[in-house]
Design a protein around this motif. Structure first.
Motif, PDB file in Angstrom:
ATOM      1  N   LEU A 177     -17.169  -2.048  -7.174  1.00 30.40           N
ATOM      2  CA  LEU A 177     -16.078  -3.218  -7.893  1.00 30.40           C
ATOM      3  C   LEU A 177     -14.575  -2.282  -7.229  1.00 30.40           C
ATOM      4  CD1 LEU A 177     -15.335  -6.104  -8.797  1.00 30.40           C
ATOM      5  CD2 LEU A 177     -15.373  -5.314 -10.705  1.00 30.40           C
ATOM      6  N   ILE A 178     -13.661  -2.821  -6.873  1.00 29.55           N
ATOM      7  CA  ILE A 178     -12.920  -2.914  -6.310  1.00 29.55           C
ATOM      8  C   ILE A 178     -12.085  -4.639  -6.460  1.00 29.55           C
ATOM      9  CG2 ILE A 178     -10.905  -2.221  -4.289  1.00 29.55           C
ATOM     10  CD1 ILE A 178     -12.799  -0.811  -3.353  1.00 29.55           C
ATOM     11  N   THR A 179     -10.591  -4.301  -7.722  1.00 26.93           N
ATOM     12  CA  THR A 179     -10.052  -5.401  -7.892  1.00 26.93           C
ATOM     13  C   THR A 179      -8.177  -4.980  -6.549  1.00 26.93           C
ATOM     14  OG1 THR A 179      -8.938  -4.753 -10.072  1.00 26.93           O
ATOM     15  CG2 THR A 179     -10.825  -5.969  -9.551  1.00 26.93           C
ATOM     16  N   GLY A 180      -8.004  -6.002  -6.338  1.00 27.87           N
ATOM     17  CA  GLY A 180      -6.284  -5.680  -6.222  1.00 27.87           C
ATOM     18  C   GLY A 180      -5.103  -7.375  -6.208  1.00 27.87           C
ATOM     19  N   SER A 202     -24.065  -5.212  -3.578  1.00 23.11           N
ATOM     20  CA  SER A 202     -23.951  -5.730  -4.582  1.00 23.11           C
ATOM     21  C   SER A 202     -22.121  -5.553  -4.609  1.00 23.11           C
ATOM     22  CB  SER A 202     -24.618  -5.115  -6.161  1.00 23.11           C
ATOM     23  OG  SER A 202     -24.800  -3.757  -6.079  1.00 23.11           O
ATOM     24  N   ALA A 203     -21.866  -4.799  -3.886  1.00 19.42           N
ATOM     25  CA  ALA A 203     -20.363  -4.178  -4.493  1.00 19.42           C
ATOM     26  C   ALA A 203     -19.364  -5.365  -3.727  1.00 19.42           C
ATOM     27  CB  ALA A 203     -20.398  -3.316  -2.474  1.00 19.42           C
ATOM     28  N   ARG A 204     -18.395  -5.481  -4.980  1.00 21.92           N
ATOM     29  CA  ARG A 204     -17.463  -7.061  -4.589  1.00 21.92           C
ATOM     30  C   ARG A 204     -15.812  -6.080  -4.121  1.00 21.92           C
ATOM     31  NH1 ARG A 204     -22.196  -8.604  -3.417  1.00 21.92           N
ATOM     32  NH2 ARG A 204     -22.526 -10.008  -4.159  1.00 21.92           N
ATOM     33  N   MET A 248     -14.746 -11.009  -2.346  1.00 21.90           N
ATOM     34  CA  MET A 248     -15.278  -9.929  -0.279  1.00 21.90           C
ATOM     35  C   MET A 248     -16.969  -9.781  -0.942  1.00 21.90           C
ATOM     36  SD  MET A 248     -11.747  -9.517   1.301  1.00 21.90           S
ATOM     37  CE  MET A 248     -10.301 -11.422   0.998  1.00 21.90           C
ATOM     38  N   GLN A 249     -17.381  -9.770   0.285  1.00 26.02           N
ATOM     39  CA  GLN A 249     -18.660  -8.642   0.377  1.00 26.02           C
ATOM     40  C   GLN A 249     -18.910  -8.212   1.836  1.00 26.02           C
ATOM     41  OE1 GLN A 249     -21.212 -12.189  -1.155  1.00 26.02           O
ATOM     42  NE2 GLN A 249     -22.827 -11.367   0.126  1.00 26.02           N
ATOM     43  N   TRP A 250     -19.855  -7.180   2.063  1.00 29.01           N
ATOM     44  CA  TRP A 250     -20.382  -6.635   3.216  1.00 29.01           C
ATOM     45  C   TRP A 250     -21.576  -7.585   3.647  1.00 29.01           C
ATOM     46  CZ3 TRP A 250     -16.987  -3.692   5.152  1.00 29.01           C
ATOM     47  CH2 TRP A 250     -16.431  -2.740   3.976  1.00 29.01           C
ATOM     48  N   GLU A 251     -22.396  -8.023   2.782  1.00 31.80           N
ATOM     49  CA  GLU A 251     -23.222  -8.885   3.510  1.00 31.80           C
ATOM     50  C   GLU A 251     -23.088 -10.434   3.787  1.00 31.80           C
ATOM     51  OE1 GLU A 251     -27.151  -8.428   1.642  1.00 31.80           O
ATOM     52  OE2 GLU A 251     -26.831  -6.161   2.007  1.00 31.80           O
ATOM     53  N   LYS A 252     -23.554 -11.040   4.751  1.00 30.63           N
ATOM     54  CA  LYS A 252     -23.097 -12.391   4.805  1.00 30.63           C
ATOM     55  C   LYS A 252     -23.601 -13.403   4.052  1.00 30.63           C
ATOM     56  CE  LYS A 252     -22.041 -12.366  10.133  1.00 30.63           C
ATOM     57  NZ  LYS A 252     -20.241 -13.125   9.702  1.00 30.63           N
ATOM     58  N   SER A 253     -23.196 -14.732   3.704  1.00 31.46           N
ATOM     59  CA  SER A 253     -23.097 -14.551   2.179  1.00 31.46           C
ATOM     60  C   SER A 253     -24.893 -16.358   3.015  1.00 31.46           C
ATOM     61  CB  SER A 253     -22.580 -16.230   1.888  1.00 31.46           C
ATOM     62  OG  SER A 253     -21.492 -15.412   0.968  1.00 31.46           O
ATOM     63  N   ASP A 254     -25.234 -16.659   2.328  1.00 30.88           N
ATOM     64  CA  ASP A 254     -26.490 -17.695   2.813  1.00 30.88           C
ATOM     65  C   ASP A 254     -25.564 -19.036   2.980  1.00 30.88           C
ATOM     66  OD1 ASP A 254     -28.624 -15.962   2.636  1.00 30.88           O
ATOM     67  OD2 ASP A 254     -29.111 -16.090   0.344  1.00 30.88           O
TER      68      ASP A 254
END
Length: 214
Positions: free
Chosen positions: A66-69, A114-116, A162-168
């Motif tokens: 998890l990274i926030t900014g 699961s990374a965001r 944001m995430q790496w994999e495309k959402s459904d």
């Protein structure tokens, strides 16, 4: 350290460019007794693009789930800077803007489903944020548009997930109103405050219905 539903952050690492703000963060960490799991480094986040940079407290701090900014919102040419230099550096892009933050997140976010990366940005830069996300391989799964009050047409700011994999499905946009028309905090805002352990307000006002002849 507490997130929600009994979950805790095992470890966290922060980067702050301004010494005075970093000192405040360190004082808060000490006050809450989190020195064993929370760390703050005084540095420019651009230094994190170098995976060999000696900024992190151990080899375990390389990639994050998890990274926030919260990047500054405005270009240096967008307006007059505040007299307070600390506020100027918080509001204006003295060291880079949303593009840099997304680039650093792409370098440091774990390559897992699961990374965001969660980032706050002005509503004036939605297209700019979306463009930078795509350029760095991210998919925006959700965007929260935060309005100051019910009835407002333009959000104050947005929170992007944001995430790496495309959402459904396509990007989900959720509207969050801080205050109701009566001026009291909304139920949705109070729920956010509960999640982060902050006190919530109580509204004893009657709901006001606004009629229009148009």
């Amino acid at each position: 350290r507490h997130i929600n539903n009994g979950m805790f952050l095992e470890r966290s690492f922060g980067v702050e460019a301004q010494i005075s703000n970093a000192a405040l963060a360190m004082r808060s960490i000490a006050f809450n007794g989190c020195e064993d799991t929370c760390h703050v480094s005084v540095a420019n986040i651009s230094q994190l693009l170098d995976l060999n940079a000696i900024l992190l407290p151990s080899e375990d701090y390389q990639l994050f789930e998890l990274i926030t900014g919260t990047p500054p919102y405005f270009d240096l040419a967008a307006g007059a800077s505040p007299f307070d230099d600390v506020r100027t550096q918080c509001a204006f892009e003295c060291r880079g803007g949303i593009e840099l933050y997304i680039q650093v997140a792409a370098a440091r976010l774990a390559k897992t489903s699961s990374a965001r990366f969660v980032v706050c940005q002005t509503a004036l830069a939605i297209k700019r944020t979306e463009k930078a996300a795509i350029a760095n391989g991210f998919t925006i799964s959700k965007r929260w548009d935060v309005f100051g009050r019910e009835g407002k047409k333009t959000p104050l700011f947005c929170v992007f997930v944001m995430q790496w994999e495309k959402s459904d499905s396509n990007q989900k946009v959720v509207d969050l109103y801080v205050r109701k028309r009566c001026g009291c905090h909304s139920a949705e805002y109070n729920e956010v405050m509960r999640m982060v352990g902050r006190p919530v307000g109580v509204c004893n006002c009657e709901e006001v219905t606004i009629h229009s002849d148009k």
